[in-house]
Motif scaffolding. Structure first.
Motif, short mmCIF file in Angstrom:
data_model
loop_
_atom_site.label_atom_id
_atom_site.label_comp_id
_atom_site.label_asym_id
_atom_site.label_seq_id
_atom_site.Cartn_x
_atom_site.Cartn_y
_atom_site.Cartn_z
N ARG A 70 3.85 20.43 -0.39
CA ARG A 70 3.72 19.04 -0.84
C ARG A 70 4.33 18.91 -2.24
N GLU A 71 4.89 17.76 -2.49
CA GLU A 71 5.54 17.50 -3.77
C GLU A 71 5.41 16.01 -4.09
N ILE A 72 4.99 15.70 -5.31
CA ILE A 72 4.77 14.30 -5.68
C ILE A 72 5.36 14.04 -7.07
N ASP A 73 5.63 12.76 -7.31
CA ASP A 73 6.03 12.31 -8.64
C ASP A 73 4.82 11.66 -9.31
N LEU A 74 4.47 12.10 -10.51
CA LEU A 74 3.45 11.43 -11.31
C LEU A 74 4.15 10.30 -12.06
N VAL A 75 3.62 9.08 -11.95
CA VAL A 75 4.29 7.91 -12.49
C VAL A 75 3.43 7.21 -13.54
N ALA A 76 4.08 6.39 -14.33
CA ALA A 76 3.36 5.55 -15.30
C ALA A 76 2.69 4.40 -14.57
#
Length: 370
Positions: A70-76
């Motif tokens: 699994r891979e995710i982007d942490l966003v503002a």
């Protein structure tokens, strides 16, 4: 191959059968000739052969590589200016540890105002206690609204600190301190590398969910578990030309020791890496060291070509891949056993000698294995 094409192909081959070839070997007896009592001169051997019709392996080529499970982007979550960036590219990440902190001055002021309004609402509620019922109800309502505003302000302040949701590895850092970001803009990419995943084409009739299969990752062969089998992915569609039943298998590999790396190249057996050709099953032969082969006439010599079997075409033909050349002629049948390296010369033509050729490439190559 269509019926009309087969008919035309057979007529062409028959003409070559009548013409025949002369076969000889370098530095040894001629094929079919006895070593002691054989008559001098080459022996005529009838060979059926046909030009190869190759398919470019690039038609079926797909680059495969390992991906984190699994891979995710942490966003503002809101517009703002980045403050501290607490991570480095490739670094380890711990669950709930800070990744990026946004400027929180405005959110801090909002929280202080919410606290003040909440205290005012509490005072009003106490002042109206025991008084008019409507006034008491209104005061309690304002107190609840102030409490909600306080909670919202605390939530907004907490959102200025972006935290990792799970243990993993930092695969990307997309901002620097002082950079203005919009809500939804990626800040950090986090991957869980405790397991790896890759999707490959498989024979639907031979592979089932839950099976363990061997796959090649760069130079190593490792075991992977078939997590699920799904319809063929778009990039694998050209393989339908070569296989009767093909699907996509999602494989999962345990990586607790961290030896596997995201991006490592994966090779799938069903994706050919060498030229592809359709051949009659009668042309296939076993190799002494294992595997299958076909024979071709190349530059006037018989060559054994190791092949990899692909999909069956009816009962009499099969797709194979191997180190074929566009000028090769596939040997369909022969009246004598043909040895790798034997010279093939049209009937009536003079066979060149070692002296005629010198030590050139053709002379050196005769009798050597491909």
């Amino acid at each position: 191959m269509r019926d009309a094409e087969i008919s035309s192909w057979r007529q062409w081959v028959t003409g070559l059968m009548v013409a025949g070839l002369v076969i000889g070997t370098a530095g040894g007896p001629l094929v079919g000739q006895e070593t002691d009592d054989a008559e001098e001169g080459p022996q005529q051997v009838i060979i059926e052969r046909t030009p190869v019709q190759l398919r470019d392996p690039k038609t079926y080529s797909v680059s495969l590589s390992l991906e984190p499970i699994r891979e995710i982007d942490l966003v503002a979550v809101a517009d703002g200016v980045t403050g501290a960036v607490q991570v480095q590219l490739g670094g380890a990440a711990s669950r709930q540890a800070e990744a990026v902190r946004l400027d929180s001055a405005e959110r801090q002021l909002e929280l202080e105002r919410a606290k003040a309004l909440f205290r005012v609402a509490q005072a009003e509620q106490r002042a109206t206690s025991g008084g008019d019922a409507n006034a008491v109800e209104a005061a309690e309502g304002r107190l609840e609204a102030a409490r909600a505003e306080l909670r919202l302000a605390e939530h907004r302040l907490d959102a200025t600190v972006v935290r990792f949701p799970f243990d993993g590895k930092v695969m990307g850092v997309h901002v620097v301190p002082g950079q203005f970001v919009r809500a939804g803009q990626p800040l950090v990419t986090l991957a869980d590398t405790s397991k790896m995943r890759v999707a490959i084409p498989v024979d639907r009739t031979a592979v089932n969910e839950g099976d363990t299969v061997d796959i090649k990752i760069e130079t190593d062969t490792v075991q992977a578990k078939v997590e699920t089998i799904v319809p063929l992915k778009a990039e694998f569609e050209p393989l339908r030309e070569l296989f009767v039943s093909v699907a996509t298998a999602v494989l999962v590999l345990e990586n607790g020791d961290g030896k596997l790396k995201a991006g490592q190249t994966v090779f799938a057996d069903m994706i050919p890496r060498q030229p592809v050709m359709e051949v009659p099953t009668s042309t296939l032969a076993n190799m002494e060291e294992g595997g299958r082969k076909v024979q071709v006439i190349r530059d006037g010599f018989v060559r054994d070509i190791p092949v990899k079997l692909l999909g069956q075409v009816g009962e009499e033909h099969v797709f194979v891949s191997g180190r074929f050349s566009a000028a090769d002629e596939l040997v369909l049948s022969s009246s004598e056993v043909l040895l790798d390296g034997a010279r093939a010369v049209p009937a009536g033509a003079e066979i060149p000698t070692e002296e005629d050729e010198g030590a050139g490439p053709a002379g050196r190559r005769r009798g050597s294995r491909f």
